[in-house]
Motif scaffolding. Structure first.
Motif, PDB file in Angstrom:
ATOM      1  N   SER A 153      27.779  11.867  43.375  1.00  0.00           N
ATOM      2  CA  SER A 153      28.747  10.983  43.993  1.00  0.00           C
ATOM      3  C   SER A 153      28.089   9.667  44.333  1.00  0.00           C
ATOM      4  CB  SER A 153      29.307  11.615  45.273  1.00  0.00           C
ATOM      5  OG  SER A 153      28.272  11.744  46.235  1.00  0.00           O
ATOM      6  N   VAL A 154      28.920   8.672  44.689  1.00  0.00           N
ATOM      7  CA  VAL A 154      28.385   7.375  45.092  1.00  0.00           C
ATOM      8  C   VAL A 154      27.529   7.513  46.339  1.00  0.00           C
ATOM      9  CG1 VAL A 154      29.029   5.107  45.970  1.00  0.00           C
ATOM     10  CG2 VAL A 154      30.229   6.053  44.012  1.00  0.00           C
ATOM     11  N   SER A 155      27.935   8.330  47.304  1.00  0.00           N
ATOM     12  CA  SER A 155      27.154   8.496  48.520  1.00  0.00           C
ATOM     13  C   SER A 155      25.794   9.095  48.229  1.00  0.00           C
ATOM     14  CB  SER A 155      27.909   9.376  49.521  1.00  0.00           C
ATOM     15  OG  SER A 155      28.145  10.660  48.972  1.00  0.00           O
ATOM     16  N   ALA A 156      25.728   9.993  47.263  1.00  0.00           N
ATOM     17  CA  ALA A 156      24.438  10.571  46.887  1.00  0.00           C
ATOM     18  C   ALA A 156      23.542   9.533  46.244  1.00  0.00           C
ATOM     19  CB  ALA A 156      24.652  11.743  45.940  1.00  0.00           C
ATOM     20  N   ILE A 157      24.146   8.650  45.442  1.00  0.00           N
ATOM     21  CA  ILE A 157      23.367   7.578  44.828  1.00  0.00           C
ATOM     22  C   ILE A 157      22.740   6.700  45.899  1.00  0.00           C
ATOM     23  CG2 ILE A 157      23.516   5.490  43.406  1.00  0.00           C
ATOM     24  CD1 ILE A 157      25.720   6.848  41.818  1.00  0.00           C
ATOM     25  N   LEU A 158      23.554   6.306  46.897  1.00  0.00           N
ATOM     26  CA  LEU A 158      23.043   5.443  47.945  1.00  0.00           C
ATOM     27  C   LEU A 158      21.996   6.150  48.791  1.00  0.00           C
ATOM     28  CD1 LEU A 158      26.329   3.675  49.094  1.00  0.00           C
ATOM     29  CD2 LEU A 158      24.498   2.733  47.692  1.00  0.00           C
ATOM     30  N   ALA A 159      22.161   7.424  49.039  1.00  0.00           N
ATOM     31  CA  ALA A 159      21.166   8.170  49.814  1.00  0.00           C
ATOM     32  C   ALA A 159      19.843   8.211  49.081  1.00  0.00           C
ATOM     33  CB  ALA A 159      21.666   9.584  50.101  1.00  0.00           C
ATOM     34  N   ALA A 160      19.888   8.438  47.778  1.00  0.00           N
ATOM     35  CA  ALA A 160      18.657   8.460  46.993  1.00  0.00           C
ATOM     36  C   ALA A 160      18.029   7.085  46.926  1.00  0.00           C
ATOM     37  CB  ALA A 160      18.945   8.971  45.581  1.00  0.00           C
ATOM     38  N   ALA A 161      18.882   6.046  46.827  1.00  0.00           N
ATOM     39  CA  ALA A 161      18.364   4.689  46.704  1.00  0.00           C
ATOM     40  C   ALA A 161      17.650   4.235  47.960  1.00  0.00           C
ATOM     41  CB  ALA A 161      19.510   3.729  46.388  1.00  0.00           C
ATOM     42  N   ASN A 172      25.249   3.748  63.121  1.00  0.00           N
ATOM     43  CA  ASN A 172      25.606   4.966  62.389  1.00  0.00           C
ATOM     44  C   ASN A 172      24.797   5.122  61.108  1.00  0.00           C
ATOM     45  OD1 ASN A 172      27.621   5.771  64.256  1.00  0.00           O
ATOM     46  ND2 ASN A 172      29.060   4.319  63.326  1.00  0.00           N
ATOM     47  N   LYS A 173      23.532   4.760  61.203  1.00  0.00           N
ATOM     48  CA  LYS A 173      22.582   4.881  60.096  1.00  0.00           C
ATOM     49  C   LYS A 173      22.906   3.957  58.921  1.00  0.00           C
ATOM     50  CE  LYS A 173      21.281   9.671  61.119  1.00  0.00           C
ATOM     51  NZ  LYS A 173      19.942   9.333  61.642  1.00  0.00           N
ATOM     52  N   ASN A 174      23.693   2.931  59.158  1.00  0.00           N
ATOM     53  CA  ASN A 174      23.957   1.953  58.108  1.00  0.00           C
ATOM     54  C   ASN A 174      22.836   0.918  57.999  1.00  0.00           C
ATOM     55  OD1 ASN A 174      26.490   2.790  57.049  1.00  0.00           O
ATOM     56  ND2 ASN A 174      27.456   2.131  58.958  1.00  0.00           N
ATOM     57  N   THR A 175      22.045   0.775  59.059  1.00  0.00           N
ATOM     58  CA  THR A 175      20.925  -0.169  59.073  1.00  0.00           C
ATOM     59  C   THR A 175      19.658   0.568  59.471  1.00  0.00           C
ATOM     60  OG1 THR A 175      22.411  -1.981  59.737  1.00  0.00           O
ATOM     61  CG2 THR A 175      20.051  -2.324  60.047  1.00  0.00           C
ATOM     62  N   THR A 176      18.597   0.343  58.741  1.00  0.00           N
ATOM     63  CA  THR A 176      17.295   0.939  59.058  1.00  0.00           C
ATOM     64  C   THR A 176      16.248  -0.169  59.109  1.00  0.00           C
ATOM     65  OG1 THR A 176      17.854   3.014  57.956  1.00  0.00           O
ATOM     66  CG2 THR A 176      15.531   2.591  58.369  1.00  0.00           C
ATOM     67  N   ARG A 181      30.259   1.254  50.578  1.00  0.00           N
ATOM     68  CA  ARG A 181      30.057   2.570  49.972  1.00  0.00           C
ATOM     69  C   ARG A 181      29.395   2.483  48.605  1.00  0.00           C
ATOM     70  NH1 ARG A 181      34.000   4.044  46.237  1.00  0.00           N
ATOM     71  NH2 ARG A 181      33.597   6.246  46.668  1.00  0.00           N
ATOM     72  N   ARG A 182      29.296   1.297  48.045  1.00  0.00           N
ATOM     73  CA  ARG A 182      28.687   1.151  46.728  1.00  0.00           C
ATOM     74  C   ARG A 182      27.367   0.366  46.735  1.00  0.00           C
ATOM     75  NH1 ARG A 182      31.570   2.316  42.099  1.00  0.00           N
ATOM     76  NH2 ARG A 182      33.754   2.932  42.412  1.00  0.00           N
ATOM     77  N   MET A 183      27.132  -0.425  47.759  1.00  0.00           N
ATOM     78  CA  MET A 183      26.007  -1.359  47.705  1.00  0.00           C
ATOM     79  C   MET A 183      25.039  -1.154  48.854  1.00  0.00           C
ATOM     80  SD  MET A 183      25.974  -5.564  47.671  1.00  0.00           S
ATOM     81  CE  MET A 183      26.846  -5.644  46.105  1.00  0.00           C
ATOM     82  N   LEU A 184      23.754  -1.267  48.512  1.00  0.00           N
ATOM     83  CA  LEU A 184      22.671  -1.184  49.483  1.00  0.00           C
ATOM     84  C   LEU A 184      21.689  -2.313  49.220  1.00  0.00           C
ATOM     85  CD1 LEU A 184      20.725   1.911  50.663  1.00  0.00           C
ATOM     86  CD2 LEU A 184      19.446   0.110  49.508  1.00  0.00           C
ATOM     87  N   MET A 185      21.164  -2.934  50.283  1.00  0.00           N
ATOM     88  CA  MET A 185      20.164  -3.989  50.150  1.00  0.00           C
ATOM     89  C   MET A 185      18.949  -3.688  51.002  1.00  0.00           C
ATOM     90  SD  MET A 185      22.016  -7.712  49.971  1.00  0.00           S
ATOM     91  CE  MET A 185      23.153  -8.135  48.635  1.00  0.00           C
ATOM     92  N   LYS A 210      20.831  -2.388  45.249  1.00  0.00           N
ATOM     93  CA  LYS A 210      21.320  -1.305  44.397  1.00  0.00           C
ATOM     94  C   LYS A 210      22.837  -1.248  44.525  1.00  0.00           C
ATOM     95  CE  LYS A 210      17.202   1.683  44.627  1.00  0.00           C
ATOM     96  NZ  LYS A 210      16.983   2.059  43.233  1.00  0.00           N
ATOM     97  N   TYR A 211      23.495  -1.174  43.387  1.00  0.00           N
ATOM     98  CA  TYR A 211      24.955  -1.130  43.378  1.00  0.00           C
ATOM     99  C   TYR A 211      25.404   0.039  42.519  1.00  0.00           C
ATOM    100  CZ  TYR A 211      29.829  -2.560  43.042  1.00  0.00           C
ATOM    101  OH  TYR A 211      31.193  -2.593  43.117  1.00  0.00           O
ATOM    102  N   ALA A 212      26.219   0.907  43.120  1.00  0.00           N
ATOM    103  CA  ALA A 212      26.678   2.109  42.434  1.00  0.00           C
ATOM    104  C   ALA A 212      27.944   1.807  41.646  1.00  0.00           C
ATOM    105  CB  ALA A 212      26.942   3.217  43.440  1.00  0.00           C
ATOM    106  N   LEU A 213      27.861   2.003  40.342  1.00  0.00           N
ATOM    107  CA  LEU A 213      29.029   1.902  39.475  1.00  0.00           C
ATOM    108  C   LEU A 213      29.706   3.267  39.381  1.00  0.00           C
ATOM    109  CD1 LEU A 213      27.241  -0.078  36.608  1.00  0.00           C
ATOM    110  CD2 LEU A 213      28.646  -1.052  38.441  1.00  0.00           C
ATOM    111  N   ASP A 214      30.838   3.312  38.745  1.00  0.00           N
ATOM    112  CA  ASP A 214      31.488   4.606  38.548  1.00  0.00           C
ATOM    113  C   ASP A 214      30.648   5.511  37.649  1.00  0.00           C
ATOM    114  OD1 ASP A 214      33.640   3.885  40.121  1.00  0.00           O
ATOM    115  OD2 ASP A 214      34.824   3.142  38.421  1.00  0.00           O
TER     116      ASP A 214
END
Length: 430
Positions: A8-16, A164-168, A236-240, A291-295
């Motif tokens: 899923s997209v959330s899994a991608i972002l967690a790994a990223a 809520n863990k959106n910023t580290t 939900r798709r992008m992380l920096m 990192k940007y999660a595509l479909d």
């Protein structure tokens, strides 16, 4: 070495967003089995260095974000390495670093020492765990040993989550102690290479002359690195991720196996000297990654700018596009561009008519250059749940003339040859 096919997209972002400073940070609260990553890598330059490296990585989540990571790396290097001396219109004779032998370089050829052989073993361990609500600590130790080089590195970091863990926010510190004991001893700065061309009466006389240019015993270098970083989930798709790092080192920075030529106005070599570098170096770098999660995949783009008091400025652009071919396989094209300016003491050669500088090195790695890496990776999940991936890349490094005139015979010789290499890697995760 992460080959997981995200569901899923959330899994991608967690790994990223797994780590800063190389220490994995995961959010699972359940105990997980050991996870192992293995890799074999081949790096081969055309007519130069060949590298074969094996990596074994073990990761264990004990629950509640208590994570252990251990790694073993073994690599072997063989082949020829550029000594720093310039090509000449005639045959040149050089003494090997040990002083026990000599070799010749044909007219017009870049001087390469073909005795470049080494084996490195690296062991590292890292432990991460929470120490308060939304606050994690990580610490680790790494030991790396080569024939003539020992490096011991300790590191520690703190990571705090907000919103809520959106910023580290992460802060890290590492300290490295390196010790080098070169084959044949450490050459004295700007001492002449001793070549036995018949002028010595016996072997003892030659050995005495050689020993007069050397300091025997090991020498040390201390390095302190600081890192400050922010990782932000944009949506939900992008992380920096943004990092600033500071590094300062003090001690022996010379490459004991590098030399530089002293030439006359006709461009003919009159002497071969061992290099001299400053004993201190301070570096700064800033890093941005998105990192940007595509479909059906992930876009990974990063930029790094680095500068130091040796006046080396560098820019690195790195991009990957992971595209899912199916639920169990993907391809990932890769492109990397690198550019750097020359160190203030870089000289491809010295002129005998000019005063001796305080420091000088002809190591092309300190010169002006550009480099590109292009390649592709293919990964797949096997029926047993294990994962397999293959990577193939082409690397080309193009040294540049940083404004030096080439007198006499040097004008017709290639003093800045390109370095071309092939990189092949196989990963297996279970």
């Amino acid at each position: 070495m992460q080959l997981t096919h995200p569901k899923s997209v959330s899994a991608i972002l967690a790994a990223a967003s797994c780590t800063l400073l190389g220490s994995p940070v995961q959010a699972q609260e359940t105990v997980e089995d050991w996870q192992f990553d293995t890799a074999i890598l081949y790096y081969g330059e055309s007519d130069r260095v060949q590298l074969v490296e094996g990596v074994f990585n073990a990761n264990k989540d004990f629950g509640n974000e208590q994570i252990f990571n251990g790694k073993v790396v073994i690599d072997t290097l063989t082949g020829a390495s550029a000594s720093g001396a310039v090509a000449q219109p005639g045959v040149q004779t050089f003494t090997r670093p040990s002083g026990n032998d000599s070799y010749q370089i044909a007219a017009g050829e870049t001087p390469l020492d073909d005795t470049f052989r080494d084996t490195r073993v690296q062991l590292s361990g890292q432990w991460t765990q929470p120490i308060a609500e939304d606050l994690r600590a990580s610490g680790g130790l790494q030991v790396s040993k080569e024939y003539d080089y020992l490096s011991i590195v300790g590191n520690g970091s703190l990571a705090m989550d907000f919103y809520n863990k959106n910023t580290t926010v992460t802060a890290g510190l590492s300290y490295a102690l390196d010790s080098i004991d070169p084959v044949g001893g450490r050459p004295i700065d700007f001492s002449s290479m001793i070549v036995d061309s018949g002028q010595f009466n016996n072997t003892d006389a030659y050995q005495q002359a050689f020993d007069d240019t050397r300091i025997y015993g090991s020498e040390d270098k201390d390095t302190v690195d600081l890192l400050f970083g922010v990782t932000q989930i944009i949506n939900r798709r992008m992380l920096m991720q943004f990092n600033y790092s500071f590094s300062t080192s003090d001690g022996y920075h010379n490459d004991p196996y590098k030399v530089l030529s002293v030439v006359d106005q006709q461009g003919l070599t009159q002497d071969i000297l061992h290099e001299s570098r400053p004993t201190q170096r301070t570096k700064h770098s800033v890093y941005w990654q998105t990192k940007y999660a595509l479909d059906q995949g992930v876009i990974d783009l990063s930029y790094r700018f680095a500068t130091d008091d040796w006046e080396i400025d560098s820019h690195t652009i790195d991009s990957r596009l992971r595209f899912d071919l199916s639920e169990t396989s993907y391809i990932q094209p890769h492109f990397r561009y690198y550019q750097q300016s020359a160190a203030e003491f870089y000289n491809p050669f010295l002129l005998e008519s000019e005063p001796m500088p305080e420091h000088a090195s002809a190591d092309y790695r300190l010169g002006e250059m550009t480099a590109i890496t292009v390649g592709i990776k293919y990964g797949m999940q096997l029926q047993n749940g294990h994962e397999l991936a293959f990577r193939l890349e082409y690397y080309q490094q193009d040294p540049k003339n940083a404004g030096f005139d080439q007198p006499g015979a040097l004008a017709s010789l290639d003093l800045y040859p390109s370095v071309k290499a092939v990189i092949a890697q196989v990963n297996y995760r279970f």
